[in-house]
Each structure stands twice: as structure tokens, then as C-alpha cells.
Design a protein around this motif. Structure first.
Motif, PDB file in Angstrom:
ATOM      1  N   ASP A   1      44.278  36.024  47.340  1.00  0.00           N
ATOM      2  CA  ASP A   1      43.415  34.885  47.054  1.00  0.00           C
ATOM      3  C   ASP A   1      41.970  35.300  47.296  1.00  0.00           C
ATOM      4  O   ASP A   1      41.680  36.417  47.738  1.00  0.00           O
ATOM      5  N   ALA A   2      41.055  34.391  47.010  1.00  0.00           N
ATOM      6  CA  ALA A   2      39.628  34.697  47.116  1.00  0.00           C
ATOM      7  C   ALA A   2      39.216  35.018  48.547  1.00  0.00           C
ATOM      8  O   ALA A   2      38.266  35.788  48.766  1.00  0.00           O
ATOM      9  N   ASP A   3      39.917  34.459  49.528  1.00  0.00           N
ATOM     10  CA  ASP A   3      39.585  34.749  50.925  1.00  0.00           C
ATOM     11  C   ASP A   3      39.787  36.231  51.245  1.00  0.00           C
ATOM     12  O   ASP A   3      39.058  36.794  52.090  1.00  0.00           O
ATOM     13  N   ASP A   4      40.764  36.869  50.591  1.00  0.00           N
ATOM     14  CA  ASP A   4      40.978  38.304  50.809  1.00  0.00           C
ATOM     15  C   ASP A   4      39.758  39.103  50.338  1.00  0.00           C
ATOM     16  O   ASP A   4      39.395  40.113  50.953  1.00  0.00           O
ATOM     17  N   ILE A   5      39.143  38.659  49.266  1.00  0.00           N
ATOM     18  CA  ILE A   5      37.935  39.342  48.769  1.00  0.00           C
ATOM     19  C   ILE A   5      36.793  39.137  49.759  1.00  0.00           C
ATOM     20  O   ILE A   5      36.052  40.088  50.079  1.00  0.00           O
ATOM     21  N   ARG A   6      36.649  37.918  50.262  1.00  0.00           N
ATOM     22  CA  ARG A   6      35.579  37.633  51.218  1.00  0.00           C
ATOM     23  C   ARG A   6      35.762  38.447  52.498  1.00  0.00           C
ATOM     24  O   ARG A   6      34.789  38.961  53.073  1.00  0.00           O
ATOM     25  N   GLU A   7      36.996  38.582  52.945  1.00  0.00           N
ATOM     26  CA  GLU A   7      37.262  39.394  54.142  1.00  0.00           C
ATOM     27  C   GLU A   7      36.943  40.863  53.879  1.00  0.00           C
ATOM     28  O   GLU A   7      36.440  41.569  54.763  1.00  0.00           O
ATOM     29  N   ALA A   8      37.232  41.338  52.662  1.00  0.00           N
ATOM     30  CA  ALA A   8      36.900  42.718  52.314  1.00  0.00           C
ATOM     31  C   ALA A   8      35.394  42.934  52.348  1.00  0.00           C
ATOM     32  O   ALA A   8      34.915  43.989  52.797  1.00  0.00           O
ATOM     33  N   ILE A   9      34.638  41.947  51.892  1.00  0.00           N
ATOM     34  CA  ILE A   9      33.182  42.061  51.955  1.00  0.00           C
ATOM     35  C   ILE A   9      32.714  42.121  53.402  1.00  0.00           C
ATOM     36  O   ILE A   9      31.805  42.889  53.752  1.00  0.00           O
ATOM     37  N   ASP A  10      33.347  41.345  54.268  1.00  0.00           N
ATOM     38  CA  ASP A  10      33.013  41.421  55.700  1.00  0.00           C
ATOM     39  C   ASP A  10      33.270  42.823  56.243  1.00  0.00           C
ATOM     40  O   ASP A  10      32.473  43.353  57.035  1.00  0.00           O
TER      41      ASP A  10
ATOM     42  N   ALA B   1      29.018  44.500  50.870  1.00  0.00           N
ATOM     43  CA  ALA B   1      28.906  44.143  49.447  1.00  0.00           C
ATOM     44  C   ALA B   1      28.048  45.184  48.729  1.00  0.00           C
ATOM     45  O   ALA B   1      27.119  45.748  49.328  1.00  0.00           O
ATOM     46  N   PRO B   2      28.367  45.454  47.454  1.00  0.00           N
ATOM     47  CA  PRO B   2      29.444  44.848  46.679  1.00  0.00           C
ATOM     48  C   PRO B   2      30.791  45.509  46.973  1.00  0.00           C
ATOM     49  O   PRO B   2      30.842  46.578  47.597  1.00  0.00           O
ATOM     50  N   VAL B   3      31.860  44.879  46.489  1.00  0.00           N
ATOM     51  CA  VAL B   3      33.183  45.493  46.454  1.00  0.00           C
ATOM     52  C   VAL B   3      33.645  45.491  45.005  1.00  0.00           C
ATOM     53  O   VAL B   3      33.108  44.768  44.160  1.00  0.00           O
ATOM     54  N   MET B   4      34.645  46.318  44.705  1.00  0.00           N
ATOM     55  CA  MET B   4      35.181  46.398  43.353  1.00  0.00           C
ATOM     56  C   MET B   4      36.548  45.741  43.300  1.00  0.00           C
ATOM     57  O   MET B   4      37.483  46.199  43.963  1.00  0.00           O
ATOM     58  N   LEU B   5      36.634  44.655  42.551  1.00  0.00           N
ATOM     59  CA  LEU B   5      37.912  43.979  42.334  1.00  0.00           C
ATOM     60  C   LEU B   5      38.575  44.584  41.108  1.00  0.00           C
ATOM     61  O   LEU B   5      37.936  44.746  40.065  1.00  0.00           O
ATOM     62  N   LYS B   6      39.863  44.952  41.226  1.00  0.00           N
ATOM     63  CA  LYS B   6      40.567  45.610  40.130  1.00  0.00           C
ATOM     64  C   LYS B   6      41.885  44.899  39.830  1.00  0.00           C
ATOM     65  O   LYS B   6      42.641  44.553  40.749  1.00  0.00           O
ATOM     66  N   ALA B   7      42.138  44.704  38.544  1.00  0.00           N
ATOM     67  CA  ALA B   7      43.475  44.274  38.136  1.00  0.00           C
ATOM     68  C   ALA B   7      44.452  45.390  38.478  1.00  0.00           C
ATOM     69  O   ALA B   7      44.182  46.565  38.209  1.00  0.00           O
TER      70      ALA B   7
END
Length: 388
Positions: free
Chosen positions: A131-140, A144-150
Motif C-alpha cells: 500500500d502507499a504507506d509502504d512507499i512512505r516508509e521507504a522514503i523515511d 527521496a526520491p525512491v523508484m516504484l516499480k511494477a
């Protein structure tokens, strides 16, 4: 090792795009016939292959027909279905290389990274995203930035979304529209790649190439890469470690980051000939396509030494919407003695679609790679794709 004979065996290839076309071109001088399977009638490989079976990449009946006509199966596109290939191989006795298990690993980028990390291959920090919270935790954790990949289905930059801030997390995840992972953004000096080969009882690798991407699409490959000897050697070591993880013979395109600290990190792997290896057709003593044919058939590998410094530039569709393709302005390429044009025979030009490539080779040891790059860019700018 497979017994060699000429005329030789038949190679069945799942996929008939430009890679299948160049595989067939390389196989012919070896006395090897190629039959391709592709859903597009008169696909790019059709004019140079022995025959084409018109069927989807996961069409079991079509792949069974291909296996019946071939001594060995391979694939030039990751859309091939590993389960179908496995069943057909077991039932028909026709081997598949690389092995379907490797294709299964490659299909899911998260699985790929986990297996490579477990084997000690250096990779950027990564994690699964639910979920989006996992992306926010990765940024923590990563900054930033981070790379989101399918995790599946992405290529040529599709499915890769840079996330600049936590506020973008929700929208970015929606744009991926499926299972995802996130990686730390790598501060790199350059992107490089190694075209490595797993043979019957030997391995080989071409000199590392330096890759220039724009909007996640490969535009140019420069060989030798403008890296230090130590970085080049480290890249080759990582490539050898990657081959230990992969299962089955063939060519593997191994994309890497050279970090600003001179370290090497793995980006992605393609279990097939790769765009960044097209320079080998003129620039090396054997091409990646000849090596793939030799490897999957169990034949001895050829020399991978560099013939001369070489630059490859892609010819991309310079159109705003899909239209019939006609390559124009090639006179300048033909007038340049060390330039080589490769036209893929695609009937339709699409925005940024790979339509062909041009290779420029040094004519003597004094030629500077920067001069080659300037020449290649000028030739790329001289051509256009317009309606017939």
C-alpha cells in the motif's frame, strides 16, 4: 556437448520481433534454421526466418507445434509463459534454454531481487509494496526520491515511477496498477551493462558498455564504457555471479549501476539478447546473437573480444501518433564508411518505438570515442519515420 553438423539443427524461437530477426540473421551462416512463433502476421523476423507460426506467446498448441519442428526452444521476449514451456518441453523432449525456471524468476522483479540478494549479488535497497504507506516508509528509510516499480510486465521504462515525496505515493501506486516494489534511488556515475553468456561447459562476457537512457528508454551504448579498469573488472565479476543464479544456457543482458563511489549495483536482468548488446554485431569478434545460438544449442562459444571502439544509437519512432513506417534520410548513414544501419522491418511507427539502430565503429586505434558518439548522434538525427 551437442554434436555439430552443417546444415545444422532447427532453433524454435518464441517471439519474432527485432531480436528474433537478428537471431535468425546470425543463425543462417552457422547452418542453423530458425522457426519463430509470434502473434503478428509477417512479424519482423519472418523475412529472415525459415518459417513463422502465428500464435500468441502463451498459446500451448502453437508452442507444441514449434517444439515438434525444433531441436531446441528459446525465447526472445519475456512474455513467453514459463509453465507452458515447461509442460511442452517435458512432453516433447525438446529442451528449452534458458530454462523456464529462470524465466519465472525474471518475470517478477521482487522475486528476482530477493534471489540475487540471497546469492550475494549487490543490489540497491528494496522492499515489497502492498500500500502507499509502504512507499512512505521507504522514503523515511531511503530518502527521496525512491523508484516504484511494477513487479511484472514492465519494460523500456514502463512500470517505473519515480516518487519524489510522500504526497505522491498514492497516485504513483495507482499508476503502476498491480503488484509493486520500491527501490532506493541510486546516485550513479553511469549506467553500464554486461552481455554475459552461459554455455555448455563455459561462460563468456563481452566488454562492458556504457548506456545512455532518456525517459527510461535506451538511446545509446558506448563501448568501451568510460569507466576505470577496476570498475570494468568488478562489473564482470558481478555478471559472473548473476550467471550462477540463472538456470540454463544462453545470453543474459545484465544492467548495472556504476555508483559515484565506483561501486557496482545490479539493476535488472534480461534472459535473452539485449538492446545494449546490439553493438556486438559489428564491434566484436562475434555477436550476442551468434553467441545465443551457439549457447542454447550446446556448441562452443566464440570470441567476445572487442574489434574496435563502437557506439550504437537507437532509431526511435519520431511520430506523434501511430502510422505506417517508412525510414527516410538514410543517405548520410550509407555515406559514412564506418556506419552500419539495422532496420527492423516494423510496419508501424509509434512514438518512441524502437524501429532500428545504427552502429558506428572506429576505423583505427586513434579514433576517440567522443568523436564516434558525435557521429552516431548526427546520423540518428538525419533520419525520420514518416508515412508512406
Amino acid at each position: 556437448m551437442t554434436t555439430l553438423r552443417t546444415p545444422g539443427p532447427t532453433l524454435g524461437v518464441v517471439g519474432g520481433g527485432q531480436l528474433g530477426r537478428m537471431l535468425a540473421e546470425a543463425a543462417a551462416p552457422l547452418g542453423v534454421e530458425v522457426v519463430v512463433l509470434d502473434p503478428t502476421p509477417d512479424c519482423p523476423a519472418a523475412p529472415v526466418a525459415r518459417d513463422q507460426i502465428v500464435a500468441d506467446f502463451d498459446d500451448e498448441a502453437g508452442i507444441r507445434e514449434l517444439a515438434a519442428r525444433a531441436d531446441v526452444l528459446t525465447f526472445e521476449i519475456e512474455l513467453a509463459d514459463q509453465d507452458v514451456l515447461e509442460r511442452v518441453s517435458e512432453d516433447s523432449g525438446t529442451p528449452v534454454h534458458p530454462k523456464p525456471a529462470t524465466l519465472e524468476t525474471i518475470h517478477d522483479k521482487l522475486v528476482q531481487k530477493r534471489e540475487l540478494e540471497a546469492a550475494g549479488v549487490p543490489v540497491p535497497p528494496f522492499r515489497e509494496v502492498e500500500d502507499a504507506d509502504d512507499i512512505r516508509e521507504a522514503i523515511d528509510d531511503y530518502g527521496a526520491p525512491v523508484m516504484l516499480k511494477a513487479r511484472t510486465g514492465g519494460y523500456d521504462g514502463r512500470g517505473n515511477v519515480p516518487v519524489e515525496s510522500k504526497d505522491e505515493a498514492e497516485e504513483a501506486l495507482e499508476s503502476v496498477a498491480g503488484p509493486a516494489m520500491v527501490e532506493a534511488f541510486v546516485e550513479f556515475e553511469r549506467e553500464v551493462s554486461v552481455i554475459a553468456v552461459e554455455g555448455y561447459d563455459e561462460t563468456a562476457a563481452f566488454p562492458i558498455g556504457e548506456n545512455v537512457h532518456v525517459d527510461e528508454i535506451l538511446r545509446e551504448t558506448i563501448v568501451p564504457a568510460r569507466s576505470s579498469d577496476a570498475v570494468a573488472e568488478r562489473a564482470r565479476e558481478v555478471a559472473e555471479d548473476v550467471l550462477e543464479v540463472m538456470d540454463g544456457r544462453g545470453v543474459y543482458g545484465i544492467e548495472l549501476f556504476e555508483t559515484t563511489d565506483g561501486e557496482i549495483l545490479l539493476n535488472e536482468i534480461a534472459p535473452r539478447p539485449h538492446n545494449s548488446g546490439h553493438w556486438t554485431i559489428e564491434g566484436a569478434h562475434s555477436s550476442q546473437f551468434e553467441q545465443h545460438v551457439r549457447a542454447v544449442l550446446g556448441w562452443p562459444l566464440a570470441a567476445t573480444d572487442l574489434r574496435s571502439s563502437t557506439v550504437m544509437t537507437n532509431l526511435l519512432g519520431d511520430v506523434e501518433e501511430n502510422q505506417k513506417a517508412a525510414l527516410r534520410g538514410v543517405e548520410k548513414i550509407h555515406e559514412t564508411p564506418a556506419a552500419h544501419l539495422h532496420w527492423y522491418g516494423k510496419r508501424e511507427a509509434r512514438p518512441l518505438r524502437k524501429m532500428g539502430h545504427v552502429t558506428v565503429c572506429a576505423r583505427d586505434d586513434e579514433t576517440d570515442v567522443e568523436d564516434l558518439l558525435e557521429t552516431a548522434r548526427g546520423l540518428e538525427e538525419s533520419v525520420t519515420f514518416t508515412a508512406e
